[in-house]
Design an enzyme around this catalytic site. Structure first.
Site, short mmCIF file in Angstrom:
data_model
loop_
_atom_site.label_atom_id
_atom_site.label_comp_id
_atom_site.label_asym_id
_atom_site.label_seq_id
_atom_site.Cartn_x
_atom_site.Cartn_y
_atom_site.Cartn_z
N TYR A 29 0.86 -1.19 0.00
CA TYR A 29 0.00 0.00 0.00
C TYR A 29 0.90 1.24 0.00
O TYR A 29 1.97 1.23 0.61
CB TYR A 29 -0.88 -0.05 1.25
CG TYR A 29 -1.84 1.08 1.42
CD1 TYR A 29 -3.01 1.15 0.66
CD2 TYR A 29 -1.60 2.09 2.34
CE1 TYR A 29 -3.91 2.20 0.83
CE2 TYR A 29 -2.48 3.14 2.52
CZ TYR A 29 -3.63 3.19 1.76
OH TYR A 29 -4.51 4.23 1.92
N ALA A 63 1.37 3.92 1.52
CA ALA A 63 1.91 4.51 2.74
C ALA A 63 2.89 3.61 3.48
O ALA A 63 3.46 4.03 4.50
CB ALA A 63 0.76 4.88 3.68
N LYS A 64 3.12 2.40 3.00
CA LYS A 64 4.04 1.49 3.69
C LYS A 64 5.49 1.95 3.54
O LYS A 64 5.81 2.77 2.68
CB LYS A 64 3.89 0.07 3.12
CG LYS A 64 2.50 -0.51 3.21
CD LYS A 64 2.01 -0.68 4.64
CE LYS A 64 0.66 -1.39 4.67
NZ LYS A 64 0.12 -1.52 6.03
N ASN A 65 6.37 1.38 4.35
CA ASN A 65 7.80 1.72 4.23
C ASN A 65 8.31 1.42 2.83
O ASN A 65 9.19 2.13 2.33
CB ASN A 65 8.61 0.93 5.25
CG ASN A 65 8.35 1.38 6.68
OD1 ASN A 65 7.24 1.79 7.02
ND2 ASN A 65 9.37 1.32 7.52
N LEU A 66 7.82 0.37 2.21
CA LEU A 66 8.05 0.09 0.80
C LEU A 66 6.68 0.12 0.13
O LEU A 66 5.92 -0.85 0.21
CB LEU A 66 8.72 -1.27 0.60
CG LEU A 66 9.00 -1.67 -0.86
CD1 LEU A 66 9.96 -0.69 -1.52
CD2 LEU A 66 9.56 -3.09 -0.94
#
Length: 380
Positions: A195, A197-200
């Protein structure tokens, strides 16, 4: 305004490589099951240290596909039980239900907000087949405790690593000595979400499964592609869940910088921990100084206060955006309340009533972090 997470700014920081990658895919004429997806799957498997990575449409599908594959393999049957933290995003629980299995909700440890392994053992029955630890907020769960429990009762371990891309386990696990162990390589199979907004994060939905189990990986691929083993041949009642070429290309651009971005997240967490006035009893943090290490990638920096809503409004009034993860616990959601609403889960409810997430984007400047700290200190 100090945004909670400025996705436009983050994606701009990958230019021009990001646009070049998207343009290559657009011009290739191949948009599913192509070279970009195969390349990212290999890169992410290598990064996690696993034999296999299978791209999926999203993180929920990734978890669901693992359980569906275990059912096809005869490891689990309809109605079998999976122990899962009550303190998680609802998708973790939905994945078990979508696979025809039964979630058994386990309270978290107040000190970490992750699954309480001692409590989990009291929930095991003859129908328990798996335990599903969630690395919530980017902090790895007690995997040594999970391993010991699974070994005693013959359970499968399935990681929900949707918030823990790149987190590194700092202890030795059975059969994995002398290895660099990342989230995704701490279990029989793991699920990730990409998604945005995730870190990746991708530029839309995306997910992946990592595993060393060749049979599981093969079944997952078939089920995710309509249950098809070859074109127009369907051996399983499958679904449609594929990581497309555009998202895979984006993730290949972003992956090489993931560790660096996670280092910056830890630096910001250190500034928060050292400079916010935690001595006030109305404001608490589950992160201790020794927790600021590679086993926590700080997808979220949570603080807890019975005056949570007041604090959030105060921050907003001073042009600082924050978020709540999550305002309503899963067992109190209308979708689950008929079966789980009568359960008494006070630790989970306390967390959901008091949690507030501070900005922790890797692109935040120290000056911006200082503004957040000053604002919180002026409130308390």
């Amino acid at each position: 305004m100090i945004k909670y997470l400025d996705l436009q700014k983050i994606n701009a920081s990958f230019e021009p490589a990001l646009s070049d990658a998207l343009l290559r895919v657009s011009r290739s004429g191949w948009y599913l099951h192509g070279e970009a997806t195969a390349r990212f799957e290999q890169e992410f498997a290598d990064f996690c240290g696993t034999a296999h990575c299978i791209g999926t449409g999203n993180g929920l599908d990734a978890l669901t596909l693992i359980f569906l594959a275990y059912r096809e393999l005869g490891v689990m049957n309809a109605g079998d039980e999976v122990i899962v933290p009550a303190n998680t995003y609802i998708a973790t629980i939905l994945s078990i239900l979508h696979a025809g299995l039964k979630p058994v909700l386990c309270e978290p440890l107040p000190e970490t907000c992750n699954i309480d392994v001692i409590h989990a053992e009291t929930l095991i029955t003859q129908r328990t087949r798996a335990i599903l630890p969630v690395h919530l907020y980017g902090r790895l769960a007690d995997m040594q405790g999970v391993y010991d429990l699974a070994a005693r009762y013959g359970l499968k371990i399935v990681e929900d690593a949707a918030q823990a891309h790149g987190a590194i386990y700092d202890k030795v696990l059975p059969g994995k000595e002398k290895q660099l162990l990342r989230a995704g390589n701490l279990s029989d199979a793991a699920a990730f979400s990409f998604y945005p907004a995730k870190n990746l994060g991708a530029l839309g939905d995306g997910g992946a499964i990592t595993t060393h189990d060749t049979s599981l990986a093969a079944i997952v691929r078939f089920i995710a592609n309509y249950g098809s083993t070859e074109k127009y041949v369907h051996l399983y009642q499958g679904i449609n869940s594929r990581l497309d070429e555009l998202q895979a290309a984006v993730l290949s651009v972003k992956l090489p910088r993931l560790d660096k971005d996670n280092v910056r997240r830890r630096e910001i967490a250190q500034l928060y921990k050292e400079n916010i006035h935690w001595k006030y009893p109305k404001l608490q943090c589950t992160v201790s100084t020794e927790d600021i290490k590679e086993s926590n990638v700080f997808h979220i920096f949570p603080v807890f206060s019975p005056r949570r809503d007041e604090l959030q409004h105060y921050l907003t009034a001073h042009n600082i955006h924050s978020q709540i993860h999550y305002p309503i616990p899963p067992h109190r959601q209308k979708a689950l309340i008929q079966e789980y609403g009568m359960q008494q889960l006070p630790i989970t409810e306390h967390i959901h009533n008091e949690e507030l997430s501070l900005p922790i984007s890797p692109l935040l400047t120290n000056e911006e972090v200082g503004q957040v700290i000053d604002c919180i200190n002026s409130f308390v």
